[in-house]
Design a protein around this motif. Sequence first.
Motif, PDB file in Angstrom:
ATOM      1  N   ARG A  25       0.900  -1.188   0.062  1.00  0.00           N
ATOM      2  CA  ARG A  25       0.023  -0.072  -0.124  1.00  0.00           C
ATOM      3  C   ARG A  25       0.743   1.221   0.001  1.00  0.00           C
ATOM      4  O   ARG A  25       1.870   1.385   0.566  1.00  0.00           O
ATOM      5  CB  ARG A  25      -1.084   0.126   1.336  1.00  0.00           C
ATOM      6  N   PHE A  26       0.347   2.221  -0.733  1.00  0.00           N
ATOM      7  CA  PHE A  26       0.965   3.548  -0.909  1.00  0.00           C
ATOM      8  C   PHE A  26       0.438   4.631   0.038  1.00  0.00           C
ATOM      9  O   PHE A  26      -0.520   4.292   0.680  1.00  0.00           O
ATOM     10  CB  PHE A  26       1.119   4.215  -2.241  1.00  0.00           C
ATOM     11  N   LEU A  27       0.999   5.767   0.175  1.00  0.00           N
ATOM     12  CA  LEU A  27       0.275   6.743   1.243  1.00  0.00           C
ATOM     13  C   LEU A  27      -0.785   7.297   0.371  1.00  0.00           C
ATOM     14  O   LEU A  27      -1.119   7.432  -0.868  1.00  0.00           O
ATOM     15  CB  LEU A  27       1.262   7.805   1.195  1.00  0.00           C
ATOM     16  N   THR A  28      -2.051   7.581   1.157  1.00  0.00           N
ATOM     17  CA  THR A  28      -3.122   8.041   0.576  1.00  0.00           C
ATOM     18  C   THR A  28      -3.016   9.437   0.206  1.00  0.00           C
ATOM     19  O   THR A  28      -2.135  10.269   0.539  1.00  0.00           O
ATOM     20  CB  THR A  28      -4.435   7.986   1.361  1.00  0.00           C
ATOM     21  N   VAL A  29      -3.846   9.837  -0.736  1.00  0.00           N
ATOM     22  CA  VAL A  29      -3.841  11.500  -1.118  1.00  0.00           C
ATOM     23  C   VAL A  29      -3.951  12.273   0.162  1.00  0.00           C
ATOM     24  O   VAL A  29      -3.210  13.378   0.273  1.00  0.00           O
ATOM     25  CB  VAL A  29      -5.046  11.780  -2.243  1.00  0.00           C
ATOM     26  N   PRO A  30      -4.993  12.234   0.961  1.00  0.00           N
ATOM     27  CA  PRO A  30      -5.035  13.014   2.292  1.00  0.00           C
ATOM     28  C   PRO A  30      -3.767  13.015   3.012  1.00  0.00           C
ATOM     29  O   PRO A  30      -3.281  14.167   3.569  1.00  0.00           O
ATOM     30  CB  PRO A  30      -6.066  12.452   3.118  1.00  0.00           C
ATOM     31  N   GLU A  31      -3.026  12.015   3.214  1.00  0.00           N
ATOM     32  CA  GLU A  31      -1.737  11.688   3.690  1.00  0.00           C
ATOM     33  C   GLU A  31      -0.824  12.688   3.005  1.00  0.00           C
ATOM     34  O   GLU A  31       0.201  13.190   3.879  1.00  0.00           O
ATOM     35  CB  GLU A  31      -1.349  10.416   3.935  1.00  0.00           C
ATOM     36  N   LEU A  32      -0.702  12.420   1.922  1.00  0.00           N
ATOM     37  CA  LEU A  32       0.384  13.308   0.974  1.00  0.00           C
ATOM     38  C   LEU A  32       0.083  14.908   0.977  1.00  0.00           C
ATOM     39  O   LEU A  32       0.910  15.554   1.072  1.00  0.00           O
ATOM     40  CB  LEU A  32       0.420  12.815  -0.459  1.00  0.00           C
ATOM     41  N   ASN A  33      -1.575  14.920   1.264  1.00  0.00           N
ATOM     42  CA  ASN A  33      -1.566  16.547   1.188  1.00  0.00           C
ATOM     43  C   ASN A  33      -1.286  16.909   2.674  1.00  0.00           C
ATOM     44  O   ASN A  33      -0.716  18.137   2.695  1.00  0.00           O
ATOM     45  CB  ASN A  33      -3.279  16.730   1.166  1.00  0.00           C
ATOM     46  N   ARG A  34      -1.107  16.164   3.747  1.00  0.00           N
ATOM     47  CA  ARG A  34      -0.486  16.747   4.849  1.00  0.00           C
ATOM     48  C   ARG A  34       0.912  17.066   4.761  1.00  0.00           C
ATOM     49  O   ARG A  34       1.438  17.825   5.211  1.00  0.00           O
ATOM     50  CB  ARG A  34      -0.948  15.640   5.929  1.00  0.00           C
ATOM     51  N   LEU A  35       1.416  16.137   3.974  1.00  0.00           N
ATOM     52  CA  LEU A  35       2.962  16.502   3.675  1.00  0.00           C
ATOM     53  C   LEU A  35       3.318  17.843   2.817  1.00  0.00           C
ATOM     54  O   LEU A  35       4.100  18.460   3.255  1.00  0.00           O
ATOM     55  CB  LEU A  35       3.528  15.112   3.012  1.00  0.00           C
ATOM     56  N   ALA A  36       2.256  17.899   2.091  1.00  0.00           N
ATOM     57  CA  ALA A  36       2.497  19.011   1.268  1.00  0.00           C
ATOM     58  C   ALA A  36       2.157  20.578   2.098  1.00  0.00           C
ATOM     59  O   ALA A  36       3.061  21.397   1.552  1.00  0.00           O
ATOM     60  CB  ALA A  36       1.573  19.195  -0.055  1.00  0.00           C
ATOM     61  N   GLU A  37       1.298  20.335   2.940  1.00  0.00           N
ATOM     62  CA  GLU A  37       1.062  21.694   3.999  1.00  0.00           C
ATOM     63  C   GLU A  37       2.292  21.721   4.822  1.00  0.00           C
ATOM     64  O   GLU A  37       2.761  23.038   4.894  1.00  0.00           O
ATOM     65  CB  GLU A  37      -0.315  21.246   4.764  1.00  0.00           C
ATOM     66  N   ALA A  38       2.964  20.712   5.311  1.00  0.00           N
ATOM     67  CA  ALA A  38       4.021  20.921   6.181  1.00  0.00           C
ATOM     68  C   ALA A  38       5.128  21.578   5.402  1.00  0.00           C
ATOM     69  O   ALA A  38       5.940  22.183   6.159  1.00  0.00           O
ATOM     70  CB  ALA A  38       4.299  19.536   6.924  1.00  0.00           C
ATOM     71  N   ALA A  39       5.288  21.314   4.174  1.00  0.00           N
ATOM     72  CA  ALA A  39       6.569  21.700   3.472  1.00  0.00           C
ATOM     73  C   ALA A  39       6.381  23.093   3.109  1.00  0.00           C
ATOM     74  O   ALA A  39       7.393  23.470   2.844  1.00  0.00           O
ATOM     75  CB  ALA A  39       6.247  20.861   1.873  1.00  0.00           C
ATOM     76  N   GLN A  40       5.431  23.816   3.674  1.00  0.00           N
ATOM     77  CA  GLN A  40       5.190  25.394   3.360  1.00  0.00           C
ATOM     78  C   GLN A  40       5.749  26.058   4.573  1.00  0.00           C
ATOM     79  O   GLN A  40       6.101  27.153   4.367  1.00  0.00           O
ATOM     80  CB  GLN A  40       3.628  25.644   3.330  1.00  0.00           C
ATOM     81  N   TYR A  41       6.150  25.234   5.625  1.00  0.00           N
ATOM     82  CA  TYR A  41       6.715  26.052   6.865  1.00  0.00           C
ATOM     83  C   TYR A  41       7.987  25.511   7.060  1.00  0.00           C
ATOM     84  O   TYR A  41       8.501  24.718   6.862  1.00  0.00           O
ATOM     85  CB  TYR A  41       5.673  25.724   8.026  1.00  0.00           C
ATOM     86  N   ARG A  42       8.674  26.669   7.949  1.00  0.00           N
ATOM     87  CA  ARG A  42      10.050  26.261   8.453  1.00  0.00           C
ATOM     88  C   ARG A  42       9.923  25.199   9.482  1.00  0.00           C
ATOM     89  O   ARG A  42       9.054  24.939  10.372  1.00  0.00           O
ATOM     90  CB  ARG A  42      10.490  27.728   9.309  1.00  0.00           C
ATOM     91  N   VAL A  43      10.881  24.146   9.365  1.00  0.00           N
ATOM     92  CA  VAL A  43      10.872  23.070  10.104  1.00  0.00           C
ATOM     93  C   VAL A  43      10.835  23.440  11.646  1.00  0.00           C
ATOM     94  O   VAL A  43      10.125  22.959  12.468  1.00  0.00           O
ATOM     95  CB  VAL A  43      11.953  22.169   9.993  1.00  0.00           C
ATOM     96  N   ASP A  44      11.468  24.598  12.136  1.00  0.00           N
ATOM     97  CA  ASP A  44      11.859  24.885  13.374  1.00  0.00           C
ATOM     98  C   ASP A  44      10.580  25.461  14.099  1.00  0.00           C
ATOM     99  O   ASP A  44      10.349  25.388  15.219  1.00  0.00           O
ATOM    100  CB  ASP A  44      12.922  25.869  13.905  1.00  0.00           C
ATOM    101  N   ASP A  45       9.573  25.967  13.276  1.00  0.00           N
ATOM    102  CA  ASP A  45       8.375  26.529  13.735  1.00  0.00           C
ATOM    103  C   ASP A  45       7.263  25.412  13.904  1.00  0.00           C
ATOM    104  O   ASP A  45       6.162  25.686  14.526  1.00  0.00           O
ATOM    105  CB  ASP A  45       7.776  27.557  12.737  1.00  0.00           C
TER     106      ASP A  45
END
Length: 366
Positions: A25-45
């Motif tokens: 099984r691969f990651l679902t689209v909602p799970e990938l959307n969560r990764l895409a959202e996190a990629a917008q922000y500074r890791v330290d924040d």
Amino acid sequence: MVLALLYRELAKTDINLLVRFRQGRFLTVPELNRLAEAAQYRVDDLSYEDADGPGDSKIIDIRRIRMRRSAAIVEVNAVAVATQASRLRYMADFLDFLSTYVGSTLPAVQRKELALESAGALKAFLAQVPRVSRRAKLGAREGLSKEDQDRLLKVINPDSPDNPWQRGFVRHRNWLIVVLLLATGMRRGELLGLQIRDLDQRLPKLRILRRADASEDPRRIQPNTKTNDREVELRPAIMRAVWGYINDRRRKIKAARKHPQLIVADDGQPLSLQSIDKIFRQLREACPGLPVTLTSHVMRHTWNERFSEQAELLGLTDAVEEKARNEQQGWADNSKSAATYTRRHASRKGRELALKLQEQLDVPDN
């Protein structure tokens, strides 16, 4: 750093990539959307205090304490669009590589299913990569278009069949959250810091105040106001909606009576910053027509762009507009923060001026 971000976000929801891929099984689209959202922000924040799963070490990393403490007073900041795009591509390449590698050890049927799942999911994931100019700010975060704003308000309406929440209290509260963010341009931390006593009972006004380390706030990470204290006037209809929520909805939750905060969860506890992010994530997942970049902070960009449009219609000078905006947003008189929040409006005006210049060229019609 990108892989660290990837694995930390997956750990939040107890996802083990190797286990998942070995199951075909691969990651679902909602799970990938969560990764895409996190990629917008500074890791330290980003907050990772809940990233460890059950049974993990009970030792507390001093860096987490520092992260929590800073999160209480600093809103999550976006990275450059080029950085976001690079992160998404790197994640996609790594997920493609790892799923292919693990898939090669699986039986033929599972290997084929995993390959099909990954191809479709990664295509949707890569569609979220923003376009980036080598030189400029193309793709930088903007407010909602008028069409997207209307679509959002239609979906979030408590009576809408497309509203993604079931319980009446949650529907009304989330609608009020979106309306107040669009109506005032306040940050999510400012909204969550609002107390009932900040509302004027005689006039349609509310006060946005700084309350660092408030003793009456039980949240470990306290939302706060970054800008100056200010008073914001609301349309009477919006103020009536606020009082209606308090008297008809919030008051029925007994546990909420112990807390002064305006916005609470359905168990009565003051709502958290992460809950606001979750609300907008659920909106994006439930309503594919909404922008994949939709967050609470986009509401702030939207307010500023609408403000510029109204200032233009009223014929305000640049100086008067700047002063009025700074007052409404709690910025210092000499602040230049508006440039961050008015890209769509500035871009439109620039195009209009450029076309006016072209009218001076003597180019015959064919």
